[in-house]
Write a protein that holds these residues in place. Structure first.
Motif, PDB file in Angstrom:
ATOM      1  N   GLY A   1       0.812  -1.211   0.000  1.00 16.47           N
ATOM      2  CA  GLY A   1       0.000   0.000   0.000  1.00 16.47           C
ATOM      3  C   GLY A   1       0.846   1.261   0.000  1.00 16.47           C
ATOM      4  O   GLY A   1       0.569   2.213  -0.736  1.00 16.47           O
ATOM      5  N   THR A   2       1.905   1.278   0.796  1.00 13.61           N
ATOM      6  CA  THR A   2       2.763   2.457   0.877  1.00 13.61           C
ATOM      7  C   THR A   2       3.483   2.727  -0.436  1.00 13.61           C
ATOM      8  O   THR A   2       3.754   3.884  -0.776  1.00 13.61           O
ATOM      9  CB  THR A   2       3.794   2.271   2.008  1.00 13.61           C
ATOM     10  N   ALA A   3       3.799   1.681  -1.192  1.00 12.04           N
ATOM     11  CA  ALA A   3       4.560   1.829  -2.440  1.00 12.04           C
ATOM     12  C   ALA A   3       3.821   2.633  -3.496  1.00 12.04           C
ATOM     13  O   ALA A   3       4.439   3.091  -4.465  1.00 12.04           O
ATOM     14  CB  ALA A   3       4.925   0.454  -2.999  1.00 12.04           C
ATOM     15  N   THR A   4       2.510   2.827  -3.347  1.00  8.81           N
ATOM     16  CA  THR A   4       1.793   3.658  -4.319  1.00  8.81           C
ATOM     17  C   THR A   4       2.297   5.101  -4.291  1.00  8.81           C
ATOM     18  O   THR A   4       2.194   5.818  -5.291  1.00  8.81           O
ATOM     19  CB  THR A   4       0.281   3.633  -4.043  1.00  8.81           C
ATOM     20  N   LEU A   5       2.860   5.529  -3.152  1.00  4.19           N
ATOM     21  CA  LEU A   5       3.389   6.894  -3.067  1.00  4.19           C
ATOM     22  C   LEU A   5       4.693   7.059  -3.824  1.00  4.19           C
ATOM     23  O   LEU A   5       5.161   8.187  -4.017  1.00  4.19           O
ATOM     24  CB  LEU A   5       3.597   7.275  -1.594  1.00  4.19           C
ATOM     25  N   ALA A   6       5.298   5.943  -4.249  1.00  9.05           N
ATOM     26  CA  ALA A   6       6.547   6.030  -5.006  1.00  9.05           C
ATOM     27  C   ALA A   6       6.365   6.771  -6.321  1.00  9.05           C
ATOM     28  O   ALA A   6       7.332   7.268  -6.905  1.00  9.05           O
ATOM     29  CB  ALA A   6       7.106   4.630  -5.261  1.00  9.05           C
ATOM     30  N   ALA A   7       5.129   6.863  -6.810  1.00 12.10           N
ATOM     31  CA  ALA A   7       4.873   7.594  -8.051  1.00 12.10           C
ATOM     32  C   ALA A   7       5.249   9.064  -7.926  1.00 12.10           C
ATOM     33  O   ALA A   7       5.594   9.711  -8.918  1.00 12.10           O
ATOM     34  CB  ALA A   7       3.400   7.464  -8.434  1.00 12.10           C
ATOM     35  N   PHE A   8       5.202   9.616  -6.699  1.00 11.54           N
ATOM     36  CA  PHE A   8       5.526  11.030  -6.506  1.00 11.54           C
ATOM     37  C   PHE A   8       7.006  11.327  -6.711  1.00 11.54           C
ATOM     38  O   PHE A   8       7.378  12.495  -6.807  1.00 11.54           O
ATOM     39  CB  PHE A   8       5.109  11.477  -5.108  1.00 11.54           C
ATOM     40  N   ILE A   9       7.843  10.312  -6.746  1.00 11.62           N
ATOM     41  CA  ILE A   9       9.276  10.536  -6.971  1.00 11.62           C
ATOM     42  C   ILE A   9       9.743   9.829  -8.233  1.00 11.62           C
ATOM     43  O   ILE A   9      10.921   9.521  -8.387  1.00 11.62           O
ATOM     44  CB  ILE A   9      10.111  10.069  -5.763  1.00 11.62           C
ATOM     45  N   GLY A  10       8.825   9.541  -9.134  1.00 17.77           N
ATOM     46  CA  GLY A  10       9.183   8.971 -10.426  1.00 17.77           C
ATOM     47  C   GLY A  10       9.624   7.533 -10.390  1.00 17.77           C
ATOM     48  O   GLY A  10      10.335   7.090 -11.287  1.00 17.77           O
ATOM     49  N   ALA A  11       9.210   6.772  -9.367  1.00 17.81           N
ATOM     50  CA  ALA A  11       9.625   5.373  -9.262  1.00 17.81           C
ATOM     51  C   ALA A  11       8.655   4.417  -9.945  1.00 17.81           C
ATOM     52  O   ALA A  11       8.934   3.232 -10.052  1.00 17.81           O
ATOM     53  CB  ALA A  11       9.781   4.972  -7.787  1.00 17.81           C
ATOM     54  N   GLY A  12       7.501   4.909 -10.384  1.00 13.98           N
ATOM     55  CA  GLY A  12       6.544   4.060 -11.085  1.00 13.98           C
ATOM     56  C   GLY A  12       5.715   3.219 -10.135  1.00 13.98           C
ATOM     57  O   GLY A  12       5.590   3.507  -8.947  1.00 13.98           O
ATOM     58  N   GLY A  13       5.146   2.136 -10.674  1.00 12.92           N
ATOM     59  CA  GLY A  13       4.277   1.278  -9.887  1.00 12.92           C
ATOM     60  C   GLY A  13       2.821   1.669 -10.034  1.00 12.92           C
ATOM     61  O   GLY A  13       2.446   2.543 -10.836  1.00 12.92           O
ATOM     62  N   LEU A  14       1.972   1.024  -9.257  1.00 10.27           N
ATOM     63  CA  LEU A  14       0.532   1.224  -9.367  1.00 10.27           C
ATOM     64  C   LEU A  14       0.077   2.580  -8.827  1.00 10.27           C
ATOM     65  O   LEU A  14      -1.103   2.920  -8.933  1.00 10.27           O
ATOM     66  CB  LEU A  14      -0.201   0.099  -8.635  1.00 10.27           C
ATOM     67  N   GLY A  15       0.981   3.346  -8.248  1.00 10.72           N
ATOM     68  CA  GLY A  15       0.626   4.695  -7.829  1.00 10.72           C
ATOM     69  C   GLY A  15       0.511   5.665  -8.991  1.00 10.72           C
ATOM     70  O   GLY A  15      -0.125   6.712  -8.863  1.00 10.72           O
ATOM     71  N   ASP A  16       1.101   5.329 -10.152  1.00 10.10           N
ATOM     72  CA  ASP A  16       1.060   6.240 -11.303  1.00 10.10           C
ATOM     73  C   ASP A  16      -0.361   6.598 -11.724  1.00 10.10           C
ATOM     74  O   ASP A  16      -0.701   7.783 -11.827  1.00 10.10           O
ATOM     75  CB  ASP A  16       1.835   5.640 -12.479  1.00 10.10           C
ATOM     76  N   PRO A  17      -1.235   5.608 -12.003  1.00 10.43           N
ATOM     77  CA  PRO A  17      -2.601   5.993 -12.385  1.00 10.43           C
ATOM     78  C   PRO A  17      -3.371   6.669 -11.253  1.00 10.43           C
ATOM     79  O   PRO A  17      -4.267   7.481 -11.514  1.00 10.43           O
ATOM     80  CB  PRO A  17      -3.252   4.655 -12.778  1.00 10.43           C
ATOM     81  N   ILE A  18      -3.023   6.370 -10.005  1.00  9.71           N
ATOM     82  CA  ILE A  18      -3.705   7.031  -8.889  1.00  9.71           C
ATOM     83  C   ILE A  18      -3.372   8.514  -8.876  1.00  9.71           C
ATOM     84  O   ILE A  18      -4.251   9.377  -8.784  1.00  9.71           O
ATOM     85  CB  ILE A  18      -3.312   6.370  -7.558  1.00  9.71           C
ATOM     86  N   VAL A  19      -2.080   8.847  -8.991  1.00  8.51           N
ATOM     87  CA  VAL A  19      -1.658  10.246  -8.984  1.00  8.51           C
ATOM     88  C   VAL A  19      -2.199  10.973 -10.212  1.00  8.51           C
ATOM     89  O   VAL A  19      -2.700  12.102 -10.123  1.00  8.51           O
ATOM     90  CB  VAL A  19      -0.120  10.335  -8.929  1.00  8.51           C
ATOM     91  N   THR A  20      -2.112  10.324 -11.377  1.00  8.03           N
ATOM     92  CA  THR A  20      -2.622  10.944 -12.597  1.00  8.03           C
ATOM     93  C   THR A  20      -4.127  11.150 -12.502  1.00  8.03           C
ATOM     94  O   THR A  20      -4.657  12.181 -12.929  1.00  8.03           O
ATOM     95  CB  THR A  20      -2.288  10.078 -13.817  1.00  8.03           C
ATOM     96  N   GLY A  21      -4.834  10.176 -11.936  1.00  7.16           N
ATOM     97  CA  GLY A  21      -6.270  10.314 -11.771  1.00  7.16           C
ATOM     98  C   GLY A  21      -6.647  11.460 -10.861  1.00  7.16           C
ATOM     99  O   GLY A  21      -7.625  12.170 -11.105  1.00  7.16           O
ATOM    100  N   LEU A  22      -5.871  11.670  -9.801  1.00  2.00           N
ATOM    101  CA  LEU A  22      -6.102  12.829  -8.936  1.00  2.00           C
ATOM    102  C   LEU A  22      -5.878  14.131  -9.697  1.00  2.00           C
ATOM    103  O   LEU A  22      -6.601  15.108  -9.513  1.00  2.00           O
ATOM    104  CB  LEU A  22      -5.164  12.769  -7.725  1.00  2.00           C
ATOM    105  N   THR A  23      -4.873  14.138 -10.566  1.00  2.03           N
ATOM    106  CA  THR A  23      -4.544  15.335 -11.322  1.00  2.03           C
ATOM    107  C   THR A  23      -5.656  15.721 -12.281  1.00  2.03           C
ATOM    108  O   THR A  23      -6.014  16.893 -12.397  1.00  2.03           O
ATOM    109  CB  THR A  23      -3.234  15.120 -12.102  1.00  2.03           C
ATOM    110  N   VAL A  24      -6.214  14.733 -12.977  1.00  4.49           N
ATOM    111  CA  VAL A  24      -7.252  15.022 -13.983  1.00  4.49           C
ATOM    112  C   VAL A  24      -8.658  14.800 -13.437  1.00  4.49           C
ATOM    113  O   VAL A  24      -9.634  14.863 -14.186  1.00  4.49           O
ATOM    114  CB  VAL A  24      -7.029  14.167 -15.253  1.00  4.49           C
TER     115      VAL A  24
END
Length: 538
Positions: free
Chosen positions: A473-496
């Motif tokens: 669950g915590t690894a989804t935050l890795a998208a905020f530092i460009g590490a990828g993973g399943l956090g990418d669509p979550i962050v992008t979804g928040l953006t749009v």
């Protein structure tokens, strides 16, 4: 009778040897030239890492930068998007983790340089940041894109009309609820200074994600929020932009900010990026943002279509618009989700392996020493209390953006459950069992290996299981530092502001956690000695 052998004169043999040597030298030269030409033909294009902050406009500009560099400068671009704000992106550029990203002159002046002096126009702002960044950071501002994306304060038009508010200074007469983006709350040119200059009458103030503030405004949860002048939602949601009547905000011209060494190893980068200079006005940028947020098109495809409009040669990107339903989107992104899941497992698995290698021996040693146990558990507990995004920020100067920082942070987060369960499992072994083992002549090491560890293994594996599920669950935050993973669509979804896109990352992450938990539970049962397994009653 055979004819006698006759030797050739020495001079003839020397000439023949010389000709053979010349032939070998020529052949070697031809082979060397052949290998050189093959190597040159197969040499990979220069690698360029393009970064972007975690909002729609930053991603579109980064795609434009990447696509013109690939076509006009022969570069191979790696995308590192969704970086968590100005400080993360700027630190990544300074450290060399990225080579270029789109920044704004006002942000560079006020937030990075902390220059409070008044600015007489966009040209002066650009001149100041260009000179200061070159001298202090060895970074180069290239020619601006052509639009001024200044900060604005906005309200629902109906409420602003009822209150008679059209300018920021008029807010002082009304106690209102403010919902501001987290970055705006912390910036030097943000809420603190704005509140002082305009003497705002604030009934309540909360921080939130930039794009969620639009929803909060629409639902009436807040009255005033910050935004960017080129945000498409200002038009689509019929919001009123309040006039900055005291000229608090400086010009915010968007422009590529690059490392000087990129221009040295990729000289054609300047000419390629000059193709975008002055080609994007405010209305065009607002239209591009709406294409991503309103029309559900990908930033890569929107950037590609715009380059077609400009007649700039590039590799065309033709992506389908995002599906409108959740099931349709999950099917449309199935291969992307598989790749992101693999990346997510790689981040979490690497961190858990490292955590086990340290935490299990540490727990064993601490089980023998009471003071050490208190120290170890206390330290691991403190690490667990640090907010996830803050821990990632602490790791950035050491490992840069990407997988290294994510793995380091997840490693630290994974220690506490494993250490605690190892300590509990070893100490939980019956003292009488230890006495019997020692009475049979076992050494302390034999006692540990043959008695204590087998009996403690189920408890230790339960700690590993807990640690792994938490870290997935915590690894989804890795998208905020460009590490990828399943956090990418979550962050992008928040953006749009796309709930389905958020769920396309959140649901696989939850399913992954459940699946991994089930697998580790099975391993835990298999590792439990037969005599300790609980069987269901008949």
């Amino acid at each position: 009778m055979p004819r006698p052998l006759r030797s050739r004169p020495l001079c003839q043999r020397g000439q023949r040897a010389k000709r053979a040597g010349d032939f070998r030298d020529a052949l070697s030269l031809l082979v060397l030239l052949g290998w050189s030409s093959v190597a040159c033909a197969q040499a990979p294009p220069p690698a360029v890492v393009v970064g972007a902050k975690n909002f729609t406009e930053g991603t579109i500009l980064a795609e434009l930068i990447a696509q013109v560099l690939e076509a006009g400068a022969g570069a191979h671009c790696e995308r590192r998007f969704n970086l968590a704000g100005t400080q993360v992106a700027f630190d990544a550029l300074r450290s060399g983790a990225i080579d270029v990203y789109a920044e704004y002159t006002g942000t560079g002046l006020r937030d990075i340089l902390r220059d409070p002096r008044p600015v007489d126009g966009a040209a002066q702002a650009f001149a100041r940041v260009s000179d200061a960044f070159s001298r202090q950071y060895d970074l180069i501002w290239l020619a601006p894109f052509g639009f001024n994306n200044t900060y604005v304060l906005m309200m629902r038009r109906t409420q602003a009309t009822q209150l008679g508010v059209t300018a920021i200074s008029e807010l002082a007469a009304h106690p209102l609820r403010y919902g501001m983006s987290h970055e705006f709350l912390e910036r030097g040119d943000g809420m603190g200074a704005l509140r002082h200059v305009y003497e705002l009458n604030i009934a309540s103030l909360v921080g939130m994600e930039h794009d969620l503030a639009y929803r909060a405004l629409a639902e009436g949860a807040i009255d005033v929020s910050d935004g960017y002048s080129t945000d498409a939602k200002i038009v689509t949601q019929d919001l009123l932009v309040l006039r900055d009547d005291k000229h608090f905000f400086p010009p915010y011209e968007g422009a590529p900010l690059v490392r000087r060494d990129l221009l040295a190893r990729l000289p054609r980068a300047v000419d390629a990026l000059a193709l975008l200079a002055g080609r994007i006005d405010d209305e065009t940028m607002r239209r591009l943002n709406h294409a991503v947020e309103g029309e559900r098109r990908s930033p890569a495809e929107v950037a590609s279509s715009f380059l077609d409009e400009l007649g700039i040669r590039h590799q065309h990107v033709d992506d389908a618009a995002r599906a409108g339903s959740l099931l349709g989107l999950l099917w449309q992104r199935r291969w992307i989700t598989l790749a992101l899941t693999t990346r997510h497992l790689l981040l979490t698995g690497s961190a858990e392996i490292l955590a086990c290698l340290l935490a299990i021996p540490l727990g064993i040693i601490a089980s023998r020493r009471q003071r050490l146990a208190a120290l170890v558990l206390g330290g691991a507990g403190v690490l667990q209390t640090i907010p996830s995004i803050a821990l990632l920020a602490f790791m950035l100067p050491l490992f840069g953006i990407g997988a290294g920082t994510a793995i380091a942070a997840l490693f630290l987060y994974g220690l506490l459950p494993i250490v605690r369960n190892t300590l509990t499992g070893i100490r939980g072994v019956d003292a009488r069992v230890r006495e019997v083992a020692l009475g049979l002549g076992m050494t302390p090491f034999q006692l540990l290996r043959q008695v204590e560890l087998p009996l403690a293994t189920p408890v230790i594996l339960a700690g590993v299981r807990t640690s792994t599920v938490i870290n997935i669950g915590t690894a989804t935050l890795a998208a905020f530092i460009g590490a990828g993973g399943l956090g990418d669509p979550i962050v992008t979804g928040l953006t749009v502001t796309d709930i389905n896109l958020i769920l396309s990352g959140a649901l696989p992450a939850a399913a992954l956690a459940i699946g991994v938990d089930a697998v580790l539970a099975g391993i835990e049962r298999l590792a439990t000695p037969r005599g300790l397994r609980v069987r269901p009653a008949a």
